[in-house]
Enzyme design. Structure first.
Site, mmCIF file in Angstrom:
data_model
loop_
_atom_site.group_PDB
_atom_site.id
_atom_site.type_symbol
_atom_site.label_atom_id
_atom_site.label_comp_id
_atom_site.label_asym_id
_atom_site.label_seq_id
_atom_site.Cartn_x
_atom_site.Cartn_y
_atom_site.Cartn_z
ATOM 1 N N HIS A 52 -3.559 -4.573 -9.241
ATOM 2 C CA HIS A 52 -3.347 -3.938 -8.036
ATOM 3 C C HIS A 52 -3.050 -5.041 -6.670
ATOM 4 O O HIS A 52 -2.166 -5.089 -6.039
ATOM 5 C CB HIS A 52 -4.370 -2.918 -7.517
ATOM 6 C CG HIS A 52 -4.501 -2.655 -6.121
ATOM 7 N ND1 HIS A 52 -3.311 -1.795 -5.552
ATOM 8 C CD2 HIS A 52 -5.356 -2.820 -5.218
ATOM 9 C CE1 HIS A 52 -3.775 -1.711 -4.050
ATOM 10 N NE2 HIS A 52 -5.007 -2.240 -3.908
ATOM 11 N N HIS A 76 -7.507 -9.135 -1.190
ATOM 12 C CA HIS A 76 -7.843 -7.928 0.047
ATOM 13 C C HIS A 76 -8.999 -7.104 -0.428
ATOM 14 O O HIS A 76 -9.375 -6.492 0.464
ATOM 15 C CB HIS A 76 -6.422 -7.356 0.466
ATOM 16 C CG HIS A 76 -6.294 -6.122 -0.714
ATOM 17 N ND1 HIS A 76 -5.188 -6.355 -1.631
ATOM 18 C CD2 HIS A 76 -6.508 -4.835 -0.732
ATOM 19 C CE1 HIS A 76 -5.136 -5.155 -2.172
ATOM 20 N NE2 HIS A 76 -5.842 -4.262 -1.646
ATOM 21 N N GLU A 80 -14.541 -5.855 -0.196
ATOM 22 C CA GLU A 80 -15.112 -4.388 -0.420
ATOM 23 C C GLU A 80 -15.596 -4.258 -1.759
ATOM 24 O O GLU A 80 -16.633 -3.533 -1.983
ATOM 25 C CB GLU A 80 -13.834 -3.556 -0.085
ATOM 26 C CG GLU A 80 -14.282 -2.152 -0.045
ATOM 27 C CD GLU A 80 -15.211 -1.810 1.045
ATOM 28 O OE1 GLU A 80 -15.350 -2.484 2.029
ATOM 29 O OE2 GLU A 80 -15.449 -0.589 0.909
ATOM 30 N N ASP A 81 -14.929 -4.819 -2.860
ATOM 31 C CA ASP A 81 -15.146 -4.384 -4.258
ATOM 32 C C ASP A 81 -15.922 -5.168 -4.972
ATOM 33 O O ASP A 81 -16.327 -5.019 -6.329
ATOM 34 C CB ASP A 81 -14.108 -3.701 -4.665
ATOM 35 C CG ASP A 81 -13.536 -2.587 -4.242
ATOM 36 O OD1 ASP A 81 -14.280 -1.937 -3.494
ATOM 37 O OD2 ASP A 81 -12.113 -2.304 -4.498
ATOM 38 N N ASP A 143 -0.753 -2.298 0.855
ATOM 39 C CA ASP A 143 -1.884 -1.946 0.005
ATOM 40 C C ASP A 143 -1.638 -0.041 -0.094
ATOM 41 O O ASP A 143 -1.687 0.090 -1.260
ATOM 42 C CB ASP A 143 -3.345 -2.285 0.639
ATOM 43 C CG ASP A 143 -4.334 -1.651 -0.236
ATOM 44 O OD1 ASP A 143 -4.603 -1.659 -1.423
ATOM 45 O OD2 ASP A 143 -5.363 -0.965 0.800
ATOM 46 N N ASP A 263 24.174 14.656 7.124
ATOM 47 C CA ASP A 263 24.207 13.208 6.805
ATOM 48 C C ASP A 263 23.648 13.051 5.419
ATOM 49 O O ASP A 263 22.546 12.220 5.625
ATOM 50 C CB ASP A 263 23.785 12.394 8.231
ATOM 51 C CG ASP A 263 22.663 13.056 8.805
ATOM 52 O OD1 ASP A 263 22.046 14.279 8.193
ATOM 53 O OD2 ASP A 263 22.105 12.774 9.783
HETATM 54 MN MN MN Z 1 -6.417 -2.272 -2.091
#
Ligand code: MN
Length: 744
Positions: A52, A76, A80-81, A143, A263
């Site tokens: 990811h 990133h 957090e993880d 993300d 269009d």
């Molecule tokens: Mn992420």
């Protein structure tokens, strides 16, 4: 080689393809670090988690952002993880990267479950305000894009929730940043989960119609390309179907059938410069029949988010309408990548053509300041500062409140309801008890603890809170609830203010004449009312004390004048030489007198300037010998000095007066302004007065019920010239239609 390394090697090749000279050592280190930290974590798809962040870094690389952004994309989800920390990332990859990762983490922690429409705009603003660096938003958008691309592995409930969030928060932000390509993909992916039936209906219908029009796109593209080559225009031509969501919206929101959508097909002609754009437009209109009213010139008038192009709709020989968008390469980059495109195009951006609307204003400003800096410098200075004066916080129910920057729990409480503020005994921010002074931060969840037995706000709160709303509500409470207390506090505040000025309260309250004048001036019936007003904050103690001082000076002066005028009166009625101390030969000669006035025939007598017409030096004036108050000076055009209205028995008391040579005093005079009422009128008047540096003794503005306003001013000016200058200046204020002197 495992899957993770395989994907990483591909990323590295792509980075080098975009940026052949890039030093990828840091990128590789970031990959190894993230790979180690995510370890055996798996995504719902069953792939290693690290796939990811690599995919997000791929999208960032496609946007051609700087290396810090790519490195941050790889890292990133670490904070957090995993057990990785801000400090460790700062140490290994630099503080810039750590800030970016931390910023993304904050946005990840925010909850955006569906809310009412009015809340959505605040949510979007908060999202943008929380990211101090626009790269944080770009990484978060990428993300989200990858998460949407892989949403099929999530539960039904999660799919709906994420899709709604994307449609309501992320896609509009991509739009605001001008990133069309990203926005379209986010919208189509969301729609597929939000309305699968509608999505597939449009998809199927589109497929049918394109089969029917088989070869249309290719043929038309070739046709246009050929013609433009004949004309010698350097260009690229692309044809495409409009993205599904835009067609879906037209079909459902405007209830049109696919055949009514003009269009469905769009062609893009990308050229070198602006003259070529108009040249191509001419060719297209020559080749096909234009549809009336469908031509739009976004080059002359760009969209607020900076978008530029020429749009026209024409009808092909097969009777199929299609849109043609014509733009330069630079405009194309901006249209596709928005804010991100500016990393690619560091020079030649047509700044002045960007919109001036607030949404894009900050980007425009940055571009202006960026002209001579290199792109890396630009990246560092590109901050999201458009909501610097607002802070966005949540109620425990998830409603968003917008408050002034620096707002405290007190502001928050009163923004909900005055009853909440008045019964507040404590506050929690993000679950923790905080003091009332704590400034709130974007994204904080604020909870107010109330109690029925609360004693109400404290006066200090008015100093702590930042919003006028809270301050006014607290003031209201004191006014209503605490009259006794207000009187007591007000009295002691007033007393200490007087002491400060060297006066005593008891001496003043003993002087009934003075007291009456004061109460009249502050519009209070009784002394208690005055104390109460000071107590709840409706009247400042300083102001009241200043009034007292003014009145005392004035009364003192009157007293002296009275005494001296009595002396004059005595001399005049006795037919004597006016002033005993004056030599006879100088009686008729003009002499300097008090107040800068020369009274013919009288020397050194007391003069006072009449209230009705407030003369200033330069005005033609006339004097009147009063009974006991010296000579009163009127303007010659004052109705009270009109010769036709003078009483015959008083004829002898009108005397010629003139201004002394060099008056150095300032003269009080009054002006009345008539204007159409509007917000900020009094402020503009005050600004104009301060611009001409005139001393203002009093300004009172009254709104009339019919939408007009009257402003009365009491000024101190040197002479008529200065006064005329002031009148001139005031007349120029928007909405003002008459400025006149009082009286006369
Ligand atoms: Mn992420």
């Amino acid at each position: 080689m495992d899957l993770a390394h395989e994907r990483y090697e591909a990323l590295e090749r792509h980075i080098l393809a975009v940026n052949p000279g890039a030093d990828v050592k840091r990128v590789r280190a970031a990959f190894e670090y993230a790979n180690n930290h995510h370890g055996p974590q798996l995504r719902k798809s069953g792939e290693p988690y690290i796939i990811h962040p690599i995919a997000v870094a791929e999208i960032i690389n496609e946007l051609d952002l700087d290396q810090d952004s790519i490195v941050s994309a790889l890292l990133h989800d670490c904070i957090e993880d995993t057990d990785s920390t801000h400090d460790e990332i700062a140490r290994l990859f630099g503080p810039q990267v750590a800030e970016l990762v931390e910023g993304v983490t904050k946005l990840t922690r925010m909850q955006y479950t569906s809310r009412e429409d009015e809340q959505m705009e605040n949510l979007r603003k908060m999202f943008m305000a929380m990211a101090k660096d626009v790269r944080v938003i770009l990484i978060k958008l990428c993300d989200r894009l990858h998460n949407m691309r892989t949403l099929q592995y999530q539960s039904d409930a999660k799919q709906k929730e994420k899709a709604l969030e994307t449609m309501e928060v992320y896609a509009p932000i991509a739009h605001r940043l001008g990133m069309q390509k990203l926005k379209w993909e986010l919208e189509d992916l969301s729609l597929e989960y939000l309305d699968p039936v509608g999505f597939h209906d449009v998809e199927t219908e589109l497929r049918n119609i394109t089969t029917l029009h088989a070869g249309f796109l290719d043929n038309m593209q070739a046709h246009i390309r050929e013609r433009l080559a004949e004309e010698g225009v350097q260009c690229r031509v692309y044809g495409r179907l409009k993205h599904i969501y835009s067609i879906y919206r037209k079909m459902y929101a405007q209830s049109k059938t696919l055949n009514e959508i003009f269009d469905l097909y769009a062609f893009r002609v990308i050229v070198e410069d602006i003259p070529a754009c108009y040249n191509v437009l001419g060719c297209i209109h020559d080749m096909f029949k234009p549809v009336l009213g469908r031509f739009k010139d976004y080059i002359g008038t760009p969209k607020p988010n900076g978008y530029q192009s020429l749009h026209t709709t024409v009808i092909g020989r097969e009777g199929i309408p299609f849109e043609v968008q014509i733009r330069t390469w630079q405009m194309h980059q901006t249209a596709e990548y928005g804010v991100a495109a500016h990393w690619k195009y560091k020079q030649g951006m047509a700044n002045e053509k960007l919109g001036t609307e607030r949404d894009f204003e900050w980007v425009r400003k940055l571009l202006e300041s960026q002209q001579d800096t290199d792109p890396d410098e630009f990246v560092r200075t590109l901050r999201v500062d458009m909501f610097a004066d607002e802070v966005f916080v949540f109620t425990p129910n998830g409603d968003v409140k917008s408050l002034p920057a620096g707002a405290t729990p007190i502001d928050f409480a009163y923004s909900i309801h005055s009853a909440i503020g008045n019964s507040m005994t404590g506050a929690r921010v993000n679950g923790r008890i905080v003091t009332f002074e704590t400034p709130l931060k974007n994204g904080d969840i604020v909870e107010i603890i109330t109690s029925k037995s609360a004693r109400g706000p404290s006066r200090d709160w008015m100093k702590i809170c930042k919003s006028n709303e809270a301050r006014n509500k607290i003031r209201q409470w004191f006014k209503k609830e605490r009259r006794e207390e207000n009187i007591a506090t007000g009295r002691s505040m007033f007393e200490s203010e007087l002491k400060h000025a060297g006066l005593s309260l008891s001496a003043i309250t003993a002087n009934q004449e003075l007291l009456d004048i004061l109460l009249r001036r502050v519009r209070c019936g009784q002394l208690d009312e005055l104390y109460a007003a000071i107590g709840y904050g409706g009247l400042s103690a300083q102001k009241a004390a200043a009034r007292i001082k003014e009145e005392m000076t004035r009364l003192g002066r009157l007293e002296r004048q009275r005494a001296e005028a009595e002396a004059i009166q005595a001399s005049v009625s006795a037919g004597e030489t006016v002033y005993p101390s004056t030599p006879k030969d100088s009686i008729l000669a003009p002499k300097r007198s008090s107040g800068g006035i020369v009274v013919e025939g009288l020397d050194n007598c007391m003069v006072k300037f009449s209230k009705c017409c407030t003369p200033v030096p330069g005005d033609p004036v006339v004097g009147f010998i009063t009974k006991g108050y010296g000579v009163s000076i009127h303007r010659q055009d004052c109705p009270n000095a009109d010769p036709a209205r003078r009483k015959p028995e008083e004829a002898g008391r009108w005397v010629k007066v003139s201004w002394a040579q060099a008056p150095d005093a300032a003269y009080r005079t009054s002006i009345e302004i008539s204007a159409k009422d509007r917000d900020g009128l009094a402020l503009d008047v005050a600004m104009a007065l301060s611009a001409v540096k005139v001393k203002v003794n009093n300004l009172s503005a009254r709104s009339q019920p019919d939408g007009y306003a009257t402003i009365n001013l009491e000024l101190a000016v040197k002479d008529q010239r200065e006064l005329n200058g002031v009148i001139n200046k005031l007349s120029q204020i928007s909405g003002v239609f008459l400025v006149k002197r009082a009286g006369g």
